[in-house]
Write a protein that holds these residues in place. Structure first.
Motif, PDB file in Angstrom:
ATOM      1  N   SER A   1      46.843   8.775  15.589  1.00 37.17           N
ATOM      2  CA  SER A   1      47.387   7.360  15.760  1.00 37.17           C
ATOM      3  C   SER A   1      47.953   7.008  14.384  1.00 37.17           C
ATOM      4  O   SER A   1      47.202   7.245  13.290  1.00 37.17           O
TER       5      SER A   1
ATOM      6  N   ARG B   1      45.449   8.144  11.281  1.00 37.50           N
ATOM      7  CA  ARG B   1      44.156   8.354  11.595  1.00 37.50           C
ATOM      8  C   ARG B   1      43.613   9.655  11.121  1.00 37.50           C
ATOM      9  O   ARG B   1      42.551  10.283  10.678  1.00 37.50           O
TER      10      ARG B   1
ATOM     11  N   ASN C   1      44.142   3.122   7.224  1.00 41.32           N
ATOM     12  CA  ASN C   1      44.198   1.777   7.907  1.00 41.32           C
ATOM     13  C   ASN C   1      45.421   1.133   7.676  1.00 41.32           C
ATOM     14  O   ASN C   1      46.058   0.495   8.620  1.00 41.32           O
ATOM     15  N   TYR C   2      45.996   0.968   6.628  1.00 43.43           N
ATOM     16  CA  TYR C   2      47.046   0.109   5.973  1.00 43.43           C
ATOM     17  C   TYR C   2      47.610   0.566   4.765  1.00 43.43           C
ATOM     18  O   TYR C   2      46.796   1.285   3.988  1.00 43.43           O
TER      19      TYR C   2
ATOM     20  N   PHE D   1      48.485   4.334  11.834  1.00 44.87           N
ATOM     21  CA  PHE D   1      48.227   2.869  11.734  1.00 44.87           C
ATOM     22  C   PHE D   1      48.725   2.258  10.449  1.00 44.87           C
ATOM     23  O   PHE D   1      48.655   0.939  10.430  1.00 44.87           O
TER      24      PHE D   1
ATOM     25  N   ARG E   1      50.601   0.373  17.111  1.00 44.68           N
ATOM     26  CA  ARG E   1      49.663  -0.089  16.093  1.00 44.68           C
ATOM     27  C   ARG E   1      50.205  -0.676  14.906  1.00 44.68           C
ATOM     28  O   ARG E   1      49.444  -1.679  14.070  1.00 44.68           O
TER      29      ARG E   1
ATOM     30  N   SER F   1      49.969   5.143  18.702  1.00 46.79           N
ATOM     31  CA  SER F   1      48.879   5.962  18.906  1.00 46.79           C
ATOM     32  C   SER F   1      49.405   7.263  19.671  1.00 46.79           C
ATOM     33  O   SER F   1      48.575   8.139  19.632  1.00 46.79           O
TER      34      SER F   1
END
Length: 306
Positions: free
Chosen positions: A185, A203, A229-230, A187, A144, A160
């Protein structure tokens, strides 16, 4: 501790679908976005309102990376492989079919492009010969996110399968560490500018701080309501930002590992949907964010000393 003042300096539009990819240029005055509409756009921080179309591909673009040495843009194109764009000439140089899987992240170091695929394979592409150098199967689950510690020549890979794998780029991609602890996961993954810590987000909404020498967990924070997410560090390493599926951006003090500010729709006219990527610009020291709401926001984040 200083307080943080946040001002949204720009909202940029033009994409017709969710924006998934964001990368700072070799000249950090420019940045690049890629979206579900297949468009890759160049933006100029000195004149941000007008984006310039760099490429239009038939499928979603999830990943972009800049080869700063050659001023190339590497585009990860789902179900096809990678495209190399010469940013000086504004033209495609070549493309190579690598996989029929999604490409979620790309990193470039020297002559090598590292491509992480949806089926857990790390593909190493040699730029001068335009050829595949190596396939490294790391997992049955997706790669990811990746980051490189340039000084240490370590490649960190978030997967993930909930793990973070560290490979030694100076020693034939040998495994150095396998970090476990996330419940879902991974990310988000970044080395601090001094390479003393590695920060991961997943996640599971947890933000984890890992010491690097040796690799070990030093702090675990429940940082968001939904998936992180980042993340991105400020150039001096003093702060970092995380973005989430919960529609918020959070600013953190790196050393104290404390939350400094929440940026969201209610407080700052922030994004209305999931925020997919953030980059802390090394040109303006502003934070750039991209979202499922098809917009790009540029945030001025200033410490207010009290």
């Amino acid at each position: 501790m200083s307080k943080i003042q946040v001002i949204k300096s720009h909202t940029l539009t033009g994409h017709n679908d969710c924006i998934y990819a964001l990368a700072e240029g070799s000249d950090p005055r420019f940045f690049y976005t890629g979206a579900g509409d297949g468009m890759v756009v160049e933006w100029d921080l000195d004149n941000p309102k007008d984006g310039k179309l760099i490429a239009k591909l038939p499928n979603s673009v999830y990943s972009l990376a800049v080869d700063k040495q050659r001023n190339y843009l590497v585009i990860g194109h789902n179900f096809e492989g990678i495209h190399l764009i010469d940013l000086q000439e504004n033209k495609e140089l070549w493309s190579i079919r690598l996989t029929d899987q999604a490409i979620f992240d790309i990193q470039v170091l020297g002559d090598e492009v590292f491509v992480g695929t949806g089926d857990g394979v790390l593909i190493v592409v040699d730029i001068p010969s335009k050829s595949i150098k190596k396939h490294i199967k790391l997992s049955s689950k997706s790669i990811r996110v990746m980051d490189i510690a340039l000084g240490k020549r370590h490649l960190a890979i978030g997967l993930s399968d909930h793990s973070i794998k560290i490979l030694d780029l100076a020693n034939e991609y040998q495994p150095i560490a396998n970090l476990t602890g996330h419940a879902n996961s991974v990310f988000a993954l970044r080395y601090s500018p001094d390479e003393k810590i590695l920060v991961s987000g997943a996640r599971d909404a947890h933000l984890k701080f890992w010491s690097v020498d040796p690799y070990a967990l030093s702090e675990d924070i429940v940082a968001h309501m939904y998936a992180i997410n980042y993340l991105s560090f400020k150039e001096d390493g003093s702060m970092l930002v995380t973005c989430s599926m919960d529609k918020s951006i959070k600013v953190w003090d790196t050393e104290e590992r404390k939350l400094l500010k929440v940026i969201d729709k209610a407080r700052n006219a922030g994004h209305g949907t999931s925020i997919n990527k953030v980059v802390w610009s090394s040109y303006t020291q502003e934070v750039i964010s991209v979202s499922d709401d098809r917009s790009i926001s540029i945030w001025n984040i200033e410490p207010q000393h009290t």
